[in-house]
Design a protein around this motif. Structure first.
Motif, PDB file in Angstrom:
ATOM      1  N   GLU A  63       0.807  -1.218   0.000  1.00 53.14           N
ATOM      2  CA  GLU A  63       0.000   0.000   0.000  1.00 53.14           C
ATOM      3  C   GLU A  63       0.842   1.271   0.000  1.00 53.14           C
ATOM      4  N   SER A  64       1.851   1.338   0.862  1.00 51.33           N
ATOM      5  CA  SER A  64       2.646   2.567   0.944  1.00 51.33           C
ATOM      6  C   SER A  64       3.435   2.802  -0.335  1.00 51.33           C
ATOM      7  N   ASN A  69       4.899   5.576  -5.433  1.00 54.73           N
ATOM      8  CA  ASN A  69       5.359   5.531  -6.824  1.00 54.73           C
ATOM      9  C   ASN A  69       4.661   4.380  -7.537  1.00 54.73           C
ATOM     10  N   LYS A  70       3.797   4.709  -8.465  1.00 54.64           N
ATOM     11  CA  LYS A  70       2.982   3.687  -9.131  1.00 54.64           C
ATOM     12  C   LYS A  70       3.821   2.751  -9.996  1.00 54.64           C
ATOM     13  N   PHE A  75       6.009  -2.918 -10.898  1.00 57.80           N
ATOM     14  CA  PHE A  75       7.035  -3.942 -11.113  1.00 57.80           C
ATOM     15  C   PHE A  75       7.321  -4.722  -9.828  1.00 57.80           C
ATOM     16  N   GLY A  76       7.331  -4.035  -8.690  1.00 58.21           N
ATOM     17  CA  GLY A  76       7.598  -4.719  -7.427  1.00 58.21           C
ATOM     18  C   GLY A  76       6.500  -5.695  -7.061  1.00 58.21           C
ATOM     19  N   TRP A  77       5.257  -5.259  -7.187  1.00 53.87           N
ATOM     20  CA  TRP A  77       4.138  -6.141  -6.852  1.00 53.87           C
ATOM     21  C   TRP A  77       4.061  -7.308  -7.830  1.00 53.87           C
ATOM     22  N   ALA A 125      15.955  -2.007 -14.304  1.00 56.52           N
ATOM     23  CA  ALA A 125      16.065  -0.846 -15.196  1.00 56.52           C
ATOM     24  C   ALA A 125      15.977   0.454 -14.408  1.00 56.52           C
ATOM     25  N   ARG A 126      15.176   0.454 -13.366  1.00 55.05           N
ATOM     26  CA  ARG A 126      15.048   1.649 -12.517  1.00 55.05           C
ATOM     27  C   ARG A 126      16.392   2.050 -11.930  1.00 55.05           C
ATOM     28  N   ARG A 127      17.221   1.089 -11.614  1.00 53.76           N
ATOM     29  CA  ARG A 127      18.526   1.402 -11.023  1.00 53.76           C
ATOM     30  C   ARG A 127      19.495   2.002 -12.042  1.00 53.76           C
TER      31      ARG A 127
END
Length: 246
Positions: A63-64, A69-70, A75-77, A125-127
C-alpha cells in the motif's frame, strides 16, 4: 554421477542450514531491538486490529509503495506475486502425493515465471534510468537482481529449451528430506539453476532481501497510534524506572 549427487546434496543441506539459522537469528535480532519511541507513520490506526489490517494491506498490496510511486509498485508487486506463485508451483518437488491445489497452480506457475522476470527487469532498469536511484545503487544491488533474474531465466530455459527429468529431480529432493539421497540428473541447465538457487539461499539472510520478514518488525508499521492514551515504554526504559533514583 555419485560424486555429483553427493556434492549437490551437501550443498543443499548446507544452504538450508544457513538459510534457516540465518533467518532465525535475524528475526531474533529484529524482535529484540527496542523501540524507544512511538513512531507509526501517520495516518496510522489507533487500535491493534487496525494495525493488523494495515500490515496485511502492506504485505499483500504494498500500500505505501502504491501511494509513493505507481511504476515501482507495478514492477515490485508483479515480481513478488509471481514469485509466490512460482514457489507454490515448486512445492510439487517436495510433497508426495501432490496436493490438489498445488496441481491447480501448475499452469499458472509457468506464466508467473515470465511475470517474475519482467518485474525484476523493470526494477533493475530503474537502477539505471533513475539518476537518484542509480547514484545510491551499490554493486551488490545489481548482483542480487542479476542472480534472481538468472534463476528465473534458467528455470524458464528448462521448461521450454533444455528439459530435464523432473521425476528424478523430485526423487532427489524427496530423498534429501528423508536422508535417502537419490541420483540427480547431470543436465547442465539443471545444475546451473540449482547452483544459483543454493547461492541465493546462502546469501539471503545477510542481504537486503531480508526486508521480507523485517517489515513485520518495523515500528513505523506495527505500532498503534495511541501515544496520548497509553504511555509507550521500552523494556529497557521500564527496567530503569524500577531502579531506585539518585
Amino acid at each position: 554421477m555419485r560424486v555429483l549427487t553427493t556434492a549437490y546434496a551437501l550443498l543443499f543441506y548446507f544452504a538450508t542450514i544457513v538459510l534457516v539459522a540465518g533467518l532465525a537469528w535475524r528475526i531474533y535480532e529484529y524482535a529484540t531491538v527496542p523501540a524507544p519511541l512511538k513512531i507509526p507513520t501517520t495516518p496510522a490506526p489507533t487500535t491493534r486490529r487496525g494495525v493488523i489490517f494495515r500490515m496485511g494491506r502492506e504485505v499483500v498490496l504494498f500500500e505505501s509503495l502504491f501511494k509513493s510511486n505507481k511504476w515501482i509498485w507495478l514492477f515490485g508487486w508483479l515480481f513478488h506475486v509471481a514469485l509466490a506463485v512460482v514457489i507454490l508451483r515448486h512445492l510439487r518437488y517436495f510433497i508426495e502425493p501432490v496436493w490438489s491445489w498445488v496441481v491447480f497452480v501448475q499452469p499458472f506457475g509457468v506464466y508467473a515465471g515470465f511475470a517474475m522476470v519482467v518485474g525484476l527487469l523493470g526494477l533493475w532498469a530503474r537502477r539505471f534510468l533513475v539518476p537518484r536511484v542509480r547514484y545510491i545503487s551499490a554493486p551488490s544491488d545489481h548482483l542480487m537482481l542479476a542472480l534472481i533474474v538468472a534463476i528465473g531465466l534458467s528455470g524458464l530455459g528448462m521448461k521450454f529449451i533444455a528439459r530435464t527429468d523432473i521425476v528424478a529431480v523430485k526423487a532427489f529432493f524427496l530423498g534429501l528430506m528423508r536422508f535417502d539421497v537419490q541420483p540427480l540428473p547431470a543436465d547442465p541447465a539443471l545444475l546451473v539453476h540449482l547452483t544459483l538457487v543454493a547461492l541465493l539461499m546462502i546469501i539471503f539472510p545477510f542481504s537486503k532481501l531480508l526486508h521480507a520478514p523485517g517489515v513485520f518488525f518495523s515500528p513505523s508499521r506495527n505500532q498503534v497510534d495511541n501515544p496520548r492514551e497509553r504511555r509507550h515504554l521500552a523494556a529497557w526504559a521500564a527496567r530503569m524506572d524500577r531502579q531506585p533514583g539518585e
